[in-house]
Motif scaffolding. Structure first.
Motif, PDB file in Angstrom:
ATOM      1  N   ILE A  44       0.462  -1.001   0.017  1.00  0.00           N
ATOM      2  CA  ILE A  44      -0.022   0.277   0.489  1.00  0.00           C
ATOM      3  C   ILE A  44       0.641   1.094   0.225  1.00  0.00           C
ATOM      4  O   ILE A  44       0.598   2.133  -0.917  1.00  0.00           O
ATOM      5  N   ALA A  45       1.630   1.207   0.641  1.00  0.00           N
ATOM      6  CA  ALA A  45       2.459   2.649   0.919  1.00  0.00           C
ATOM      7  C   ALA A  45       3.486   2.422  -0.459  1.00  0.00           C
ATOM      8  O   ALA A  45       3.865   3.898  -1.077  1.00  0.00           O
ATOM      9  N   GLN A  46       3.920   1.279  -0.917  1.00  0.00           N
ATOM     10  CA  GLN A  46       4.875   1.310  -2.240  1.00  0.00           C
ATOM     11  C   GLN A  46       4.178   2.046  -3.539  1.00  0.00           C
ATOM     12  O   GLN A  46       4.323   2.908  -4.322  1.00  0.00           O
ATOM     13  N   THR A  47       2.547   1.806  -3.414  1.00  0.00           N
ATOM     14  CA  THR A  47       1.554   2.131  -4.180  1.00  0.00           C
ATOM     15  C   THR A  47       1.297   3.456  -4.568  1.00  0.00           C
ATOM     16  O   THR A  47       0.761   4.670  -5.139  1.00  0.00           O
ATOM     17  N   ALA A  48       0.972   3.687  -2.771  1.00  0.00           N
ATOM     18  CA  ALA A  48       0.962   5.710  -2.690  1.00  0.00           C
ATOM     19  C   ALA A  48       1.976   6.426  -3.089  1.00  0.00           C
ATOM     20  O   ALA A  48       2.155   7.317  -3.512  1.00  0.00           O
ATOM     21  N   ARG A  49       3.272   5.724  -2.676  1.00  0.00           N
ATOM     22  CA  ARG A  49       4.244   6.514  -3.107  1.00  0.00           C
ATOM     23  C   ARG A  49       4.586   7.322  -4.220  1.00  0.00           C
ATOM     24  O   ARG A  49       4.645   7.931  -4.797  1.00  0.00           O
ATOM     25  N   ALA A  51       2.340   6.582  -7.030  1.00  0.00           N
ATOM     26  CA  ALA A  51       1.033   7.737  -6.915  1.00  0.00           C
ATOM     27  C   ALA A  51       2.069   9.379  -6.388  1.00  0.00           C
ATOM     28  O   ALA A  51       2.158  10.167  -7.886  1.00  0.00           O
ATOM     29  N   TYR A  52       2.292   8.924  -5.445  1.00  0.00           N
ATOM     30  CA  TYR A  52       3.038  11.033  -5.495  1.00  0.00           C
ATOM     31  C   TYR A  52       3.884  11.580  -5.814  1.00  0.00           C
ATOM     32  O   TYR A  52       4.238  12.495  -6.536  1.00  0.00           O
ATOM     33  N   ALA A  53       4.796  10.670  -6.026  1.00  0.00           N
ATOM     34  CA  ALA A  53       5.864  10.440  -7.479  1.00  0.00           C
ATOM     35  C   ALA A  53       5.080  11.321  -9.218  1.00  0.00           C
ATOM     36  O   ALA A  53       5.623  11.878  -9.258  1.00  0.00           O
ATOM     37  N   SER A  54       4.509  10.285  -9.198  1.00  0.00           N
ATOM     38  CA  SER A  54       4.030  11.304 -10.825  1.00  0.00           C
ATOM     39  C   SER A  54       2.977  12.203 -10.418  1.00  0.00           C
ATOM     40  O   SER A  54       4.007  12.878 -11.447  1.00  0.00           O
ATOM     41  N   GLY A  55       2.222  12.303  -9.223  1.00  0.00           N
ATOM     42  CA  GLY A  55       2.244  13.728  -9.202  1.00  0.00           C
ATOM     43  C   GLY A  55       2.749  14.841  -8.681  1.00  0.00           C
ATOM     44  O   GLY A  55       2.651  15.388  -9.423  1.00  0.00           O
ATOM     45  N   LEU A  56       4.346  14.688  -8.743  1.00  0.00           N
ATOM     46  CA  LEU A  56       4.934  15.920  -8.631  1.00  0.00           C
ATOM     47  C   LEU A  56       5.656  15.604  -9.383  1.00  0.00           C
ATOM     48  O   LEU A  56       5.837  16.910 -10.280  1.00  0.00           O
ATOM     49  N   ARG A  57       5.675  14.222 -10.926  1.00  0.00           N
ATOM     50  CA  ARG A  57       6.706  14.702 -11.350  1.00  0.00           C
ATOM     51  C   ARG A  57       4.989  15.195 -12.951  1.00  0.00           C
ATOM     52  O   ARG A  57       6.012  16.428 -13.461  1.00  0.00           O
ATOM     53  N   LYS A  58       4.590  15.491 -12.918  1.00  0.00           N
ATOM     54  CA  LYS A  58       3.791  15.809 -13.476  1.00  0.00           C
ATOM     55  C   LYS A  58       3.555  17.739 -12.493  1.00  0.00           C
ATOM     56  O   LYS A  58       3.150  19.154 -13.504  1.00  0.00           O
ATOM     57  N   ALA A  59       3.794  18.036 -11.478  1.00  0.00           N
ATOM     58  CA  ALA A  59       3.713  19.547 -10.877  1.00  0.00           C
ATOM     59  C   ALA A  59       4.644  20.037 -11.492  1.00  0.00           C
ATOM     60  O   ALA A  59       4.489  21.170 -11.784  1.00  0.00           O
ATOM     61  N   LEU A  60       5.931  19.199 -12.035  1.00  0.00           N
ATOM     62  CA  LEU A  60       7.442  19.829 -12.139  1.00  0.00           C
ATOM     63  C   LEU A  60       7.337  20.071 -13.701  1.00  0.00           C
ATOM     64  O   LEU A  60       8.000  21.095 -13.561  1.00  0.00           O
TER      65      LEU A  60
END
Length: 68
Positions: A44-49, A51-60
């Motif tokens: 679960i934590a790896q999946t959330a991480r 998703a957060y990394a993907s969101g960060l890439r989009k934001a960047l």
């Protein structure tokens, strides 16, 4: 039906084990359950991480790059 457990390739009838051995079997089962639970939590934590990394890439991608 006799409940059996296999340890180091040998089958044992749980009902014929000493009380100490049966207690250790219970302890092993509890540990195995906890390990399975922790693996689920890690997944679960790896999946959330991810998703957060993907969101960060989009934001960047839309952010202005600042170089020093």
């Amino acid at each position: 039906m006799t409940q059996k457990i296999t340890i180091d390739g040998k089958d044992y009838a749980v009902g014929k084990l000493s009380e100490e051995a049966r207690n250790q079997v219970v302890n092993l089962r509890v540990c195995d359950q906890e390990i399975a639970h922790l693996k689920q939590r890690l997944a679960i934590a790896q999946t959330a991480r991810a998703a957060y990394a993907s969101g960060l890439r989009k934001a960047l991608a839309s952010a202005e790059v600042v170089e020093h």
